[in-house]
Write an enzyme that holds these catalytic residues in place. Structure first.
Site, PDB file in Angstrom:
ATOM      1  N   LYS A  63       0.877  -1.180   0.000  1.00  0.00           N
ATOM      2  CA  LYS A  63       0.000   0.000   0.000  1.00  0.00           C
ATOM      3  C   LYS A  63       0.910   1.225   0.000  1.00  0.00           C
ATOM      4  O   LYS A  63       1.743   1.392   0.900  1.00  0.00           O
ATOM      5  CB  LYS A  63      -0.877  -0.009   1.258  1.00  0.00           C
ATOM      6  CG  LYS A  63      -1.662   1.278   1.533  1.00  0.00           C
ATOM      7  CD  LYS A  63      -2.862   1.393   0.647  1.00  0.00           C
ATOM      8  CE  LYS A  63      -3.729   2.602   1.013  1.00  0.00           C
ATOM      9  NZ  LYS A  63      -4.477   2.409   2.273  1.00  0.00           N
ATOM     10  N   HIS A 159      -5.295  11.184   7.630  1.00  0.00           N
ATOM     11  CA  HIS A 159      -5.897  10.123   8.435  1.00  0.00           C
ATOM     12  C   HIS A 159      -6.849  10.684   9.494  1.00  0.00           C
ATOM     13  O   HIS A 159      -7.616  11.607   9.236  1.00  0.00           O
ATOM     14  CB  HIS A 159      -4.819   9.254   9.077  1.00  0.00           C
ATOM     15  CG  HIS A 159      -3.902   8.586   8.117  1.00  0.00           C
ATOM     16  ND1 HIS A 159      -4.310   8.093   6.901  1.00  0.00           N
ATOM     17  CD2 HIS A 159      -2.575   8.322   8.183  1.00  0.00           C
ATOM     18  CE1 HIS A 159      -3.283   7.550   6.272  1.00  0.00           C
ATOM     19  NE2 HIS A 159      -2.223   7.687   7.021  1.00  0.00           N
TER      20      HIS A 159
END
Length: 290
Positions: A63, A159
């Site tokens: 990722k 995030h």
């Protein structure tokens, strides 16, 4: 599994972050619940580390930030699922003082090879033609404390910081995703799943199918992933972890689709025009055919 279809007992080495969206997405696959999925050996690493791993060719599957693709797509293929795009989920520029003028100021960013950084630079090119002052790289979990404590003037955050920055007494100066969506009409590209081309087309398609199945299984039974999510996000309030998953795991995680590919091409084309990344080959994003 190999390119010829022969059985290969070696697990494929995969690296993704311990963030709730990644553990939610990969839970079923990592724990052997996806039928016929290639076996994987998981390493947890924040995305600034996985970006470097990709540039060094260290793992089979990773990722990474979409921003790193121009440097790695000769060796890796972009999988059409499993990543993170969306709407209303972009990075934020935070300050202690509302409305701070960033000209000549110091801005902390999580990485100069991150999608957040590209979105920041594209935003700055549009609204701050004179530019900012110094850009410094800090681990993303250190950025809000650094802004709060006055060690930097502003911070680019990602995030779960979207949900917690007010706890630090900070203000949102600008939303990079909002600017991107307003100027392009496209979803915000954040994180990609890539796999080595040398694995062969058959294995790449098996990996894509496993990633998609893992996402669908997580949606079908969200409770099944909770132990995995909580084990790797113990510092997060469970409600924040749920918000994180709800924001970053969506239709584009299951399948990039036309809008997803357009967003990735748009980001990297604009960034190349600004001299931020190398230009992509026309076929660089294409998924290998069987």
């Amino acid at each position: 599994m190999t390119a010829t279809g022969d059985a290969d007992p070696r697990p494929l080495h995969i690296a993704y972050s311990p963030c709730p969206n990644d553990t939610f997405v990969f839970d079923a696959w990592a724990h052997g619940r996806v039928p016929d999925a290639p076996p994987i050996d998981v390493t947890f690493a924040d995305i600034d580390l996985t970006n470097g791993m990709a540039e060094r060719g260290e793992f089979d599957v990773l990722k990474v930030s979409y921003a790193v693709l121009p440097w790695v797509l000769d060796e890796y293929a972009l999988l059409p699922c499993g990543g993170a795009l969306g709407r209303g989920c972009g990075p934020l520029v935070l300050t202690r003082e509302p409305g701070l003028d960033l000209r000549g100021r110091t801005v902390a960013v999580p990485s100069e090879r991150s999608t957040a950084y590209l979105l920041f630079r594209l935003w700055a090119a549009d609204v701050l033609p004179e530019g900012v002052g110094e850009v410094v790289v800090l681990p993303f979990h250190e950025i809000m404390p650094a802004v709060r404590d006055g060690r930097v003037d502003a911070g680019l955050v990602i995030h779960e910081a979207r949900f917690t920055f007010r706890d630090y007494g900070l203000h949102c100066l600008a939303d990079m995703g909002e600017h991107w969506e307003r100027t392009t009409g496209l979803p915000i590209p954040l994180g990609a799943i890539i796999a080595k081309r040398s694995l062969g087309a058959e294995t790449l398609h098996a990996l894509a199918a496993a990633a998609r199945s893992s996402v669908l299984m997580a949606w079908d039974d969200p409770e099944a992933s909770r132990p995995y999510v909580r084990a790797h996000a113990q510092e997060l309030d469970p409600a924040v972890a749920d918000q994180h998953i709800g924001l970053y795991v969506n239709e584009f995680t299951a399948a990039l689709g036309e809008d997803g590919y357009a967003a990735v091409r748009g980001l990297l084309t604009r960034a190349a025009a600004e001299g931020l990344v190398p230009a992509l080959r026309p076929d660089a994003l294409a998924f290998p055919a069987l």
